[in-house]
Design a protein around this motif. Sequence first.
Motif, PDB file in Angstrom:
ATOM      1  N   ARG A 104      10.432  16.261  22.197  1.00 18.12           N
ATOM      2  CA  ARG A 104       9.330  15.486  21.623  1.00 18.12           C
ATOM      3  C   ARG A 104       9.173  15.899  20.175  1.00 18.12           C
ATOM      4  O   ARG A 104       9.247  17.091  19.847  1.00 18.12           O
ATOM      5  CB  ARG A 104       8.033  15.737  22.395  1.00 18.12           C
ATOM      6  N   SER A 105       8.974  14.930  19.290  1.00 20.34           N
ATOM      7  CA  SER A 105       8.970  15.213  17.861  1.00 20.34           C
ATOM      8  C   SER A 105       7.642  14.828  17.213  1.00 20.34           C
ATOM      9  O   SER A 105       7.101  13.755  17.465  1.00 20.34           O
ATOM     10  CB  SER A 105      10.114  14.445  17.179  1.00 20.34           C
ATOM     11  N   GLN A 109       2.872   3.040  21.283  1.00 18.13           N
ATOM     12  CA  GLN A 109       3.748   2.476  20.252  1.00 18.13           C
ATOM     13  C   GLN A 109       4.992   3.335  20.068  1.00 18.13           C
ATOM     14  O   GLN A 109       6.091   2.813  19.835  1.00 18.13           O
ATOM     15  CB  GLN A 109       2.984   2.342  18.925  1.00 18.13           C
ATOM     16  N   ALA A 110       4.831   4.654  20.174  1.00 18.93           N
ATOM     17  CA  ALA A 110       5.988   5.546  20.034  1.00 18.93           C
ATOM     18  C   ALA A 110       6.971   5.356  21.173  1.00 18.93           C
ATOM     19  O   ALA A 110       8.190   5.325  20.982  1.00 18.93           O
ATOM     20  CB  ALA A 110       5.515   6.995  19.970  1.00 18.93           C
ATOM     21  N   ILE A 135      10.619   6.192  19.893  1.00 22.92           N
ATOM     22  CA  ILE A 135      10.418   7.420  19.120  1.00 22.92           C
ATOM     23  C   ILE A 135      10.041   8.573  20.044  1.00 22.92           C
ATOM     24  O   ILE A 135      10.500   9.693  19.875  1.00 22.92           O
ATOM     25  CB  ILE A 135       9.320   7.206  18.058  1.00 22.92           C
ATOM     26  N   ARG A 136       9.185   8.291  21.001  1.00 25.05           N
ATOM     27  CA  ARG A 136       8.863   9.290  22.019  1.00 25.05           C
ATOM     28  C   ARG A 136       9.611   8.934  23.295  1.00 25.05           C
ATOM     29  O   ARG A 136       9.541   7.804  23.762  1.00 25.05           O
ATOM     30  CB  ARG A 136       7.356   9.349  22.289  1.00 25.05           C
ATOM     31  N   LYS A 137      10.290   9.904  23.868  1.00 20.48           N
ATOM     32  CA  LYS A 137      11.073   9.637  25.082  1.00 20.48           C
ATOM     33  C   LYS A 137      11.234  10.896  25.928  1.00 20.48           C
ATOM     34  O   LYS A 137      12.303  11.134  26.490  1.00 20.48           O
ATOM     35  CB  LYS A 137      12.429   9.041  24.717  1.00 20.48           C
ATOM     36  N   ASN A 138      10.171  11.691  25.990  1.00 13.25           N
ATOM     37  CA  ASN A 138      10.264  12.912  26.798  1.00 13.25           C
ATOM     38  C   ASN A 138       9.695  12.718  28.196  1.00 13.25           C
ATOM     39  O   ASN A 138       9.179  13.633  28.810  1.00 13.25           O
ATOM     40  CB  ASN A 138       9.561  14.089  26.104  1.00 13.25           C
ATOM     41  N   GLY A 152       8.474   4.486  28.642  1.00 13.07           N
ATOM     42  CA  GLY A 152       9.131   3.586  27.698  1.00 13.07           C
ATOM     43  C   GLY A 152       9.337   2.207  28.278  1.00 13.07           C
ATOM     44  O   GLY A 152       9.108   1.194  27.607  1.00 13.07           O
ATOM     45  N   SER A 153       9.756   2.143  29.534  1.00 14.81           N
ATOM     46  CA  SER A 153      10.022   0.846  30.158  1.00 14.81           C
ATOM     47  C   SER A 153       8.739   0.034  30.295  1.00 14.81           C
ATOM     48  O   SER A 153       8.761  -1.199  30.217  1.00 14.81           O
ATOM     49  CB  SER A 153      10.678   1.040  31.525  1.00 14.81           C
ATOM     50  N   ILE A 154       7.609   0.709  30.511  1.00 11.42           N
ATOM     51  CA  ILE A 154       6.335   0.005  30.594  1.00 11.42           C
ATOM     52  C   ILE A 154       5.864  -0.416  29.210  1.00 11.42           C
ATOM     53  O   ILE A 154       5.462  -1.567  28.992  1.00 11.42           O
ATOM     54  CB  ILE A 154       5.277   0.892  31.277  1.00 11.42           C
TER      55      ILE A 154
END
Length: 215
Positions: free
Chosen positions: A80-81, A173-174, A179-182, A189-191
């Motif tokens: 995560r960034s 939004q991330a 951008i966020r994928k942890n 993300g899919s939702i």
Amino acid sequence: MEKIAGILVALGLAACSGIAFAEVEGDAESGAVTAGVCSACHQADGSGKNVPGGESWPRLAGLGAAYIAKQLHDYQSGARSNASMMPFANMLNDQQIADVAAYYASLPATQGDGGEDSDEAVLKRGQQLAERGDWSEYIVSCKSCHGPGNRGAGDVFPGIAGQHAGYIEAQLQAWKAGIRKNDTQDLMGSIARRISDDDIQAVAAWLAGQSPEAN
């Protein structure tokens, strides 16, 4: 449609239940000292801050210790960034992470900000998404994973009721932008990719106005 909905929810929950967390054992008293470096943004009471049009800081008070600890470890690993969070996370060793997580988990949850000026139609749409979802868009309700009242479920799903609207919106939004994928199996993300910007604002506004604790 009801049959399809049931299958999707079951699959979603099955995917969620496969996410593994290491046990976190921390000392809240020690964590209170270490959390001094966090208070500038997350506040002394862990309430965070909603910043309209800017970077909002999430409420940490009352969130699960295991969830908080995982996010800090993810910042350390780069899973995560965030330019602001990563330097602070990297200052902490494993025990300090466990202690800080235990400290914030021990604090009473505070009320979120950011949805006060939303009109009735926006809030009604946000409530639908949070409580029932929208199967015409294959959007699962928030509470399907975040639990009754969206107040959290186990160590995996944080309470999002009463979280700041700006923070909820920014995270959706991330995830939507990749951008966020942890999250395991790209569940969030899919939702998020199915939710319009207007709907993201609506669900964030409604959730911010909900009580983070059961009445």
